[in-house]
Scaffold this motif. Structure first.
Motif, PDB file in Angstrom:
ATOM      1  N   TRP A  37      47.538  61.909  41.890  1.00 35.39           N
ATOM      2  CA  TRP A  37      46.538  62.321  40.931  1.00 35.39           C
ATOM      3  C   TRP A  37      46.502  63.836  41.120  1.00 35.39           C
ATOM      4  O   TRP A  37      46.519  64.613  42.087  1.00 35.39           O
ATOM      5  N   TYR A  41      40.755  72.174  38.308  1.00 34.79           N
ATOM      6  CA  TYR A  41      39.217  72.519  38.235  1.00 34.79           C
ATOM      7  C   TYR A  41      39.278  74.181  37.944  1.00 34.79           C
ATOM      8  O   TYR A  41      39.863  74.882  38.368  1.00 34.79           O
ATOM      9  N   ILE A  64      31.877  70.188  40.884  1.00 34.14           N
ATOM     10  CA  ILE A  64      31.613  70.083  42.304  1.00 34.14           C
ATOM     11  C   ILE A  64      31.027  71.562  42.660  1.00 34.14           C
ATOM     12  O   ILE A  64      31.696  72.596  42.250  1.00 34.14           O
ATOM     13  N   GLY A  69      32.690  69.423  49.406  1.00 32.94           N
ATOM     14  CA  GLY A  69      34.061  68.665  49.567  1.00 32.94           C
ATOM     15  C   GLY A  69      35.041  69.524  49.728  1.00 32.94           C
ATOM     16  O   GLY A  69      34.837  70.935  50.228  1.00 32.94           O
ATOM     17  N   VAL A  70      36.245  69.263  49.857  1.00 27.71           N
ATOM     18  CA  VAL A  70      37.402  69.742  50.202  1.00 27.71           C
ATOM     19  C   VAL A  70      37.747  70.927  49.073  1.00 27.71           C
ATOM     20  O   VAL A  70      37.983  72.047  49.299  1.00 27.71           O
ATOM     21  N   CYS A  71      37.323  70.612  47.693  1.00 28.90           N
ATOM     22  CA  CYS A  71      37.403  71.543  46.514  1.00 28.90           C
ATOM     23  C   CYS A  71      36.329  72.590  46.755  1.00 28.90           C
ATOM     24  O   CYS A  71      36.942  73.714  46.510  1.00 28.90           O
ATOM     25  N   TYR A  92      35.469  65.629  52.901  1.00 27.89           N
ATOM     26  CA  TYR A  92      36.088  64.960  51.692  1.00 27.89           C
ATOM     27  C   TYR A  92      34.989  64.136  50.723  1.00 27.89           C
ATOM     28  O   TYR A  92      34.206  63.290  51.239  1.00 27.89           O
ATOM     29  N   LEU A  93      35.128  64.311  49.577  1.00 24.04           N
ATOM     30  CA  LEU A  93      34.459  63.558  48.563  1.00 24.04           C
ATOM     31  C   LEU A  93      35.375  62.501  47.950  1.00 24.04           C
ATOM     32  O   LEU A  93      36.214  62.958  47.405  1.00 24.04           O
ATOM     33  N   CYS A  95      37.085  60.144  45.717  1.00 30.05           N
ATOM     34  CA  CYS A  95      37.434  59.728  44.322  1.00 30.05           C
ATOM     35  C   CYS A  95      38.031  58.417  44.152  1.00 30.05           C
ATOM     36  O   CYS A  95      37.543  57.750  43.235  1.00 30.05           O
ATOM     37  N   GLU A 102      45.314  65.170  50.693  1.00 31.87           N
ATOM     38  CA  GLU A 102      45.005  65.972  49.657  1.00 31.87           C
ATOM     39  C   GLU A 102      45.364  67.565  50.013  1.00 31.87           C
ATOM     40  O   GLU A 102      45.347  67.817  50.999  1.00 31.87           O
ATOM     41  N   ASP A 118      44.183  70.772  42.338  1.00 31.23           N
ATOM     42  CA  ASP A 118      43.786  69.540  43.269  1.00 31.23           C
ATOM     43  C   ASP A 118      44.624  68.422  43.020  1.00 31.23           C
ATOM     44  O   ASP A 118      44.929  68.096  41.907  1.00 31.23           O
ATOM     45  N   ASP A 120      45.854  64.602  44.946  1.00 27.67           N
ATOM     46  CA  ASP A 120      45.604  63.514  45.749  1.00 27.67           C
ATOM     47  C   ASP A 120      46.772  62.768  45.943  1.00 27.67           C
ATOM     48  O   ASP A 120      47.653  62.760  44.961  1.00 27.67           O
TER      49      ASP A 120
HETATM   50  N1  SME Z   1      38.256  65.028  46.867  1.00 28.46           N
HETATM   51  C1  SME Z   1      37.560  66.086  46.470  1.00 28.46           C
HETATM   52  C2  SME Z   1      37.158  65.670  45.176  1.00 28.46           C
HETATM   53  C3  SME Z   1      37.948  65.892  44.026  1.00 28.46           C
HETATM   54  S1  SME Z   1      38.962  64.395  43.920  1.00 28.46           S
HETATM   55  O1  SME Z   1      39.907  64.283  44.938  1.00 28.46           O
HETATM   56  C4  SME Z   1      39.668  64.395  42.350  1.00 28.46           C
HETATM   57  C5  SME Z   1      36.982  66.886  47.327  1.00 28.46           C
HETATM   58  O2  SME Z   1      36.537  66.459  48.655  1.00 28.46           O
HETATM   59  O3  SME Z   1      36.500  67.967  47.058  1.00 28.46           O
END
Ligand code: SME
Length: 146
Positions: A37, A41, A64, A69-71, A92-93, A95, A102, A118, A120
């Motif tokens: 994926w 962003y 976000i 999150g990682v982003c 980690y968020l 998805c 990631e 970003d 994945d």
């Molecule tokens: N995993 C990301 C959120 C975005 S999704 O992977 C598309 C994060 O932890 O910020």
């Protein structure tokens, strides 16, 4: 695909296409199997807002906050984040249930963050130092197109 060849092809996409961000996202997703994926962003106010993306499913994380999150971490520090095993990173968020690793690469313009790439992967530890260097070059190439 080899990184050098991919870089040359992305240069051409950037020179020739009018829909640069979507076309680069599509190219990365189509040519690197382990990039499951791929999304971009865009930095807006104190949030990252999802722009063009390609992958098997849509994400619920279309907005976000910086720092989340990682982003959001990469947006806060301005540094690329590589997470080899997303389940062992408490920032980690989630998805997609299939995601194992990631990478998040900030896109900067004149030193300021304007967005992020970003990616994945369904493979654990999918992103090597070569991916990091390659994607940081692509992020530089995209900075004028955000
Ligand atoms: N995993 C990301 C959120 C975005 S999704 O992977 C598309 C994060 O932890 O910020």
């Amino acid at each position: 695909m080899y990184y050098k060849k991919a870089e040359e092809q992305i240069k051409k996409i950037i020179e020739r296409s009018s829909n640069v961000l979507q076309n680069v996202v599509d190219f990365l997703c189509n040519n690197f199997n382990r990039y499951t994926w791929v999304g971009i962003y865009i930095f807006q106010g104190s949030n990252l807002v999802l722009g063009p993306w390609k992958g098997p499913n849509a994400t619920e994380h279309t907005r976000i906050p910086i720092g989340k999150g990682v982003c959001g971490s990469a947006a806060k520090t301005g540094k690329t984040e590589v997470v080899d095993d997303v389940l062992s990173d408490n920032r980690y968020l989630a998805c997609f249930v299939s995601t194992k690793s990631e990478i998040v690469v900030p896109i900067k313009k004149e030193g300021k963050i304007v967005g992020e790439i970003d990616i994945d992967s369904d493979k654990i530890g999918a992103f090597t130092i070569k991916d990091k260097i390659f994607l940081e070059k692509i992020a530089d190439m995209l900075s004028e197109h955000i």
